[in-house]
Design an enzyme around this catalytic site. Structure first.
Site, PDB file in Angstrom:
ATOM      1  N   LYS A 189       0.969  -1.467   0.025  1.00 53.01           N
ATOM      2  CA  LYS A 189       0.137  -0.041   0.048  1.00 53.01           C
ATOM      3  C   LYS A 189       0.939   1.253  -0.090  1.00 53.01           C
ATOM      4  CE  LYS A 189      -3.877   1.932   2.914  1.00 53.01           C
ATOM      5  NZ  LYS A 189      -4.561   1.709   3.895  1.00 53.01           N
ATOM      6  N   SER A 217      -9.626   1.255   3.131  1.00 55.76           N
ATOM      7  CA  SER A 217      -8.627   2.080   2.243  1.00 55.76           C
ATOM      8  C   SER A 217      -7.684   1.297   1.566  1.00 55.76           C
ATOM      9  CB  SER A 217      -8.045   3.242   3.150  1.00 55.76           C
ATOM     10  OG  SER A 217      -6.957   2.971   4.148  1.00 55.76           O
ATOM     11  N   SER A 264      -9.547  -1.034   7.531  1.00 55.27           N
ATOM     12  CA  SER A 264      -8.936  -0.790   6.063  1.00 55.27           C
ATOM     13  C   SER A 264      -8.406  -1.915   5.484  1.00 55.27           C
ATOM     14  CB  SER A 264      -8.158   0.234   6.082  1.00 55.27           C
ATOM     15  OG  SER A 264      -8.892   1.536   6.211  1.00 55.27           O
TER      16      SER A 264
END
Lengths: 477, 486
Positions: free
Chosen positions: B78, B153, B177
């Site tokens: 990420k 996310s 997330s």
């Protein structure tokens, strides 16, 4: 109308540690801009602070020295505001649970001693520095100082005059220096103070409206700024006006306080516990370990100097003004056991050249000073010559015996050698000789002075006195 | 079978046997990315040359007999984790060209283990969001259905797994997330115990809630990744010095002696019937595996969303103050004063959701409101933590849905932040309590969208989660089902 002055001080003492409070960068002063920085103190995305335990230990020492109560649970908090010298957009400080609260120190002004309350002490990180270059539209940011550890010490509004404020500031300064937790350098900014000051009619309980004074980077400036502000506020009040609550900067060039330029916004710092730093728990064992490591502090040392060395309070106060000076004195005493004579020499000859904070720079070792005084006592040199020798010692750091020998300053104590000169002086000054015989014995000083001139001060004064008395009593030949 | 469709463990085995090289594996992954990326849009930054160079180096190392745990295995992370060789944008314009001067601790651990980082994955800006629609670059799409959200996310991290664009990935989880996109994309995602994995180099959203964790194709890979990334870090004072077990040892068949709690508060109104059906069926499978199933209560669940949306924005408002245009990142060049520079930089650099949360957080911390909002929320947080303490005296893990619904269409809820906040209800309590949580694929909706099951356990009891998830994975029989990506 009579007014009473009310002053409280906020002192920021930079802690003496090798590395910064939350990262491993050096705290050294004066390095080229932005060379003592790393991702952590630059506030890069993703970095985290890790507490330097040395800072906590320093703070515990201060707390123990000023009777502050140490909080067993310590929390760090974020103080949020924007400024280019503040890399993270918040300063890591302490708010709700500071390291220590409710302490006091004793100060003395004009012989009167008084206890001054300390509200709290807390640990925090310093910000960086902005450099505004002249004739350039840009400003520069130097973050070497960002993250250096500070101890903020907040006094109660207990100070009643600029003299008391300075005495308190000097007391805290001496304590942090004795504890060796701060180098206390006001010029370099490692010991700074802001003052809150207000006036109130004598006898009234409520405080008046206060102003905050900043930019006072010496004891002298603190004194001058507070004195100026007392006068200014009194004039405002006597005119029937009201003091405006504001932050003022001391302008040392114009000798006055001036409102901080630009609009000062009412800050809401939005303090909250820093989630990156777990609470610090301080247990009894840690405190006791710190207590055991404390040096003798200024007040107890002053008391001891009065009793152990039989010194007047004034002398003891001067000699304990800094740890270095007190150590210097005690070392010299070990060689020459005449404390008062040493104190006199140090108080006049030594401190004239090196203040209590600068003793460390003095090239004359305490043992050498003691040796010099022994030479006076033994009659090897006169007190007057000793001053010349001392000047040379300060110059070169050379031992007094060497200087005396090299410069041929050994005292003339040989009666035979001096006798001829004494006879000659008496002979060429018959009028003064007659005065002596008429009972004006004070004129003896004139004769000794003549002899000193001829011997460049090397004649032993006691022997000179004796010889002149004999020669003058004998009458003209 | 193409190399890219291997699991991490399978690929590791093939490399160890010498059947394939890291270069072959990496080339396969890169060509897969090239093929499917236009459809799924998982990556913000891709480092093809760097990946191939690392693969060659890994092959040399393996020949020299010095292969680390993940030697030569292509992964992706990420874009919230700092990488010194690739820009780290956090899905924000304000960090568009920001290359960190250091590697996050987890990145360093992956590199030390020999892993290859092929690129940085899409995310909601500063990890704020649950659809990736708040990404300033590209909005990843659910591999199972075009036009559907991947979740967020860590949406890019979940998509990369479902679409076989890397062998494993890392995400971050502040309120779900990792688990939520894992559930919506049909992959495994674990949020470890707060303090289990270093946060150093994880760009902070809400420091007391953030935690790095793996998203993987299956449960074994999750255990493998946990073995590498876990552990105390001197650079993170909130990381905990607890021994790291071999998590793969937890993958035992059968759940005899394991007590599983089912909280009715997690099966309340608003829960999609299909989701409930899949999760209830999953619970039966766990019972068949030998677990004891019992009802437990988490009475403060209803306050989780309110507490979370005060604490997380409060911390964020402070954490994001450093993006001021002074030292790095975007700076508005057309300002006449310092305040104007700050204002323009942050107005243009941040997206709407970030601004919304900075405002909420600033408000919650303001003088006069602090006690009513931030402080009260912190107190309720303690109650939520106590709920779990009580429950974990009665059972070893708590199972529930991850999200109230399967994935929805991109744009469907984009203008309704409150609806999106409420959809976090099932995942945020694990962050508030600091406990580990995991999402494991449990089934599919009628329209073919994946549905995950959430498992939560007591602090540092990741092993029981992996064991239970492993058993569900064995019994659910959907592991080989893959989205059709042409």
């Amino acid at each position: 109308m009579e007014f009473e002055t009310v002053i409280g001080l906020e002192i920021h003492a930079q802690m003496k540690t090798r590395s910064k409070i939350f990262c491993g960068c050096s705290t050294e002063f004066g390095a080229p801009p932005n060379t003592h920085v790393c991702p952590v103190c630059l506030g890069m995305p993703g970095v985290l602070p890790v507490l330097n335990r040395q800072v906590v230990e320093n703070a515990i020492k201060l707390a123990l020295a000023t009777e502050l109560t140490i909080n067993r649970e310590n929390r760090f908090a974020r103080k949020n505001y924007f400024y280019p010298d503040l890399p993270k957009g918040y300063q890591i400080s302490q708010f709700e649970l500071p390291i220590a609260e409710h302490g006091r120190v004793e100060i003395e002004v004009d012989g009167a001693r008084r206890w001054i309350g300390i509200t709290r002490a807390h640990m925090e990180e310093d910000a960086g520095k902005l450099i505004h270059a002249e004739h350039e539209p840009e400003s520069y940011v130097d973050l070497n100082r960002a993250g250096t550890p500070l101890l903020e010490i907040v006094s109660e509004p207990d100070l009643r005059s600029p003299d008391e404020a300075v005495a308190y500031l000097k007391k805290i300064h001496a304590i942090v220096r004795y504890l060796d937790i701060s180098d206390g350098n006001m010029q370099e900014g490692s010991f700074r103070c802001d003052a809150n000051i207000s006036l109130r009619p004598m006898g009234r309980q409520e405080f008046g409206i206060r102003t905050e004074l900043k930019n006072m980077n010496s004891f002298k400036n603190v004194q001058l700024a507070l004195e100026y502000e007392v006068r200014r506020q009194r004039d405002v009040l006597l005119d029937g006006g009201e003091v405006v609550q504001e932050t003022l900067l001391w302008n040392p060039d114009k000798n006055r306080t001036e409102p901080m330029r630009g609009k000062e916004e009412a800050h809401d710092y939005r303090y909250f516990p820093d989630p990156d730093l777990p609470p610090v728990f301080i247990d009894e064992e840690w405190i006791e370990r710190m207590r055991a490591s404390l040096p003798e502090l200024p007040d107890p040392r002053r008391q001891r100097f009065m009793t152990a060395f039989d010194l007047p309070a004034y002398d003891a106060g001067i000699l304990t003004a800094s740890r270095e000076l007190a150590d210097y004195f005690e070392t010299a005493c070990a060689t020459y056991d005449q404390p008062k004579k040493l104190s006199n020499w140090i108080g006049t000859e030594l401190l004239r050249e090196y203040g209590p904070e600068r003793i460390g720079e003095c090239p004359v070792r305490p043992e050498s000073l003691a040796r010099l005084l022994i030479m006076i006592e033994e009659g090897a040199i006169s007190g007057k010559i000793a001053k010349t020798v001392f000047a040379a010692m300060l110059e070169s750091g050379t031992e007094p015996d060497v200087i005396v020998k090299e410069k041929g300053l050994v005292q003339m104590s040989d009666e035979g050698a001096l006798q001829a000169l004494v006879q000659e002086i008496v002979a060429v000054n018959p009028a003064q000789a007659q005065q002596f015989r008429d009972g004006k014995t004070k004129v003896l000083g004139f004769f000794v002075g003549q002899l000193m001139q001829k011997t460049k001060g090397q004649a032993n004064p006691q022997i000179a006195n004796k010889l002149f008395r004999q020669a003058l009593a004998a009458g003209p030949e | 079978m193409e190399f890219f469709s291997l699991t991490l463990a399978q690929a590791k085995k093939q490399l160890e046997l010498g059947n394939i090289t890291s270069v072959q594996l990496t080339e396969s992954i890169l060509s897969r990315i090239a093929a499917v990326e236009p459809r799924v849009k998982a990556f913000i930054t891709l480092d093809r040359d760097g990946a191939l160079a690392q693969a060659e180096a890994a092959d040399r190392q393996r020949r020299a007999g010095v292969a680390g745990e993940l030697c030569g295995l292509p992964l992706a992370v990420k874009d919230v984790l700092c990488t010194s060789t690739m820009r780290t944008t956090c899905g924000s314009k304000i960090l568009e060209n920001f290359v960190p001067p250091y590697d996050a601790t987890v990145i360093k651990k992956l590199k030390d283990a020999g892993a290859i980082i092929v690129g940085k994955l899409a995310m909601d800006e500063f990890a704020m969001g649950s659809t990736c629609e708040n990404c300033a670059y590209n909005v990843p799409e659910n591999p199972w259905k075009p036009g559907y959200v991947a979740g967020g996310s860590s949406g890019g991290s979940a998509v990369a797994m479902a679409a076989d664009e890397s062998l494993a990935s890392l995400g971050s989880d502040t309120g779900g997330s990792i688990r939520q996109p894992a559930s919506l994309c049909g992959v495994v995602g674990m949020k470890p115990t707060y303090g289990r994995v270093s946060r150093y180099g994880l760009v902070a959203f809400a420091s007391s809630l953030d935690q790095v964790g793996p998203l993987t194709k299956d449960v074994r890979d999750c255990a493998l990744m946990m073995n590498v990334i876990s552990g105390h870090d001197q650079r993170d004072a909130t990381s905990v010095d607890t021994p790291v077990p071999d998590y793969t040892a937890a993958l035992q068949d059968g759940l005899k002696g394991v007590r599983i709690g089912v909280p009715p508060e997690y099966f309340s109104q608003g829960l999609d019937p299909e989701v409930e059906q899949v999760v209830r069926t999953g619970i039966e499978m766990l019972r068949e595996a030998g677990a004891e199933i019992k009802e437990v209560s988490l009475p403060h669940t209803e306050y989780c969303v309110a507490v979370y949306y005060l604490i997380a924005p409060a911390e964020a408002s402070s954490n994001l103050a450093r993006y001021d245009g002074v030292r790095y990142g975007y700076r508005a060049g057309d300002a006449d004063s310092l305040v104007e520079m700050y204002s323009k930089t942050r107005s243009r650099g941040f997206g709407d959701e970030v601004k919304r949360r900075v405002l909420i957080g600033t408000y919650a911390l303001s003088a006069g409101y602090y006690d009513a909002y931030y402080k009260k929320a912190s107190r309720v947080r303690t109650l939520i933590r106590d709920d779990f303490k009580t429950v974990f005296d009665q059972c070893d893990l708590v199972v529930s849905p991850v999200t109230p619904t399967p994935a929805w269409m991109i744009g469907e809820k984009a203008d309704d932040p409150l609806a999106l906040y409420l959809s976090d209800i099932l995942t945020i309590s694990a962050n508030l309590a600091g406990i580990p949580g995991l999402s494991v694929p449990a089934g599919f909706s009628g329209s073919g969208l994946p549905i995950g099951m959430q498992m939560q356990a007591a602090h540092f009891n990741e092993e029981v989660l992996l064991r239970a998830a492993w058993n569900l994975e064995l019994r659910a029989g959907i592991k080989d089902r893959k989205p059709e990506l042409g």
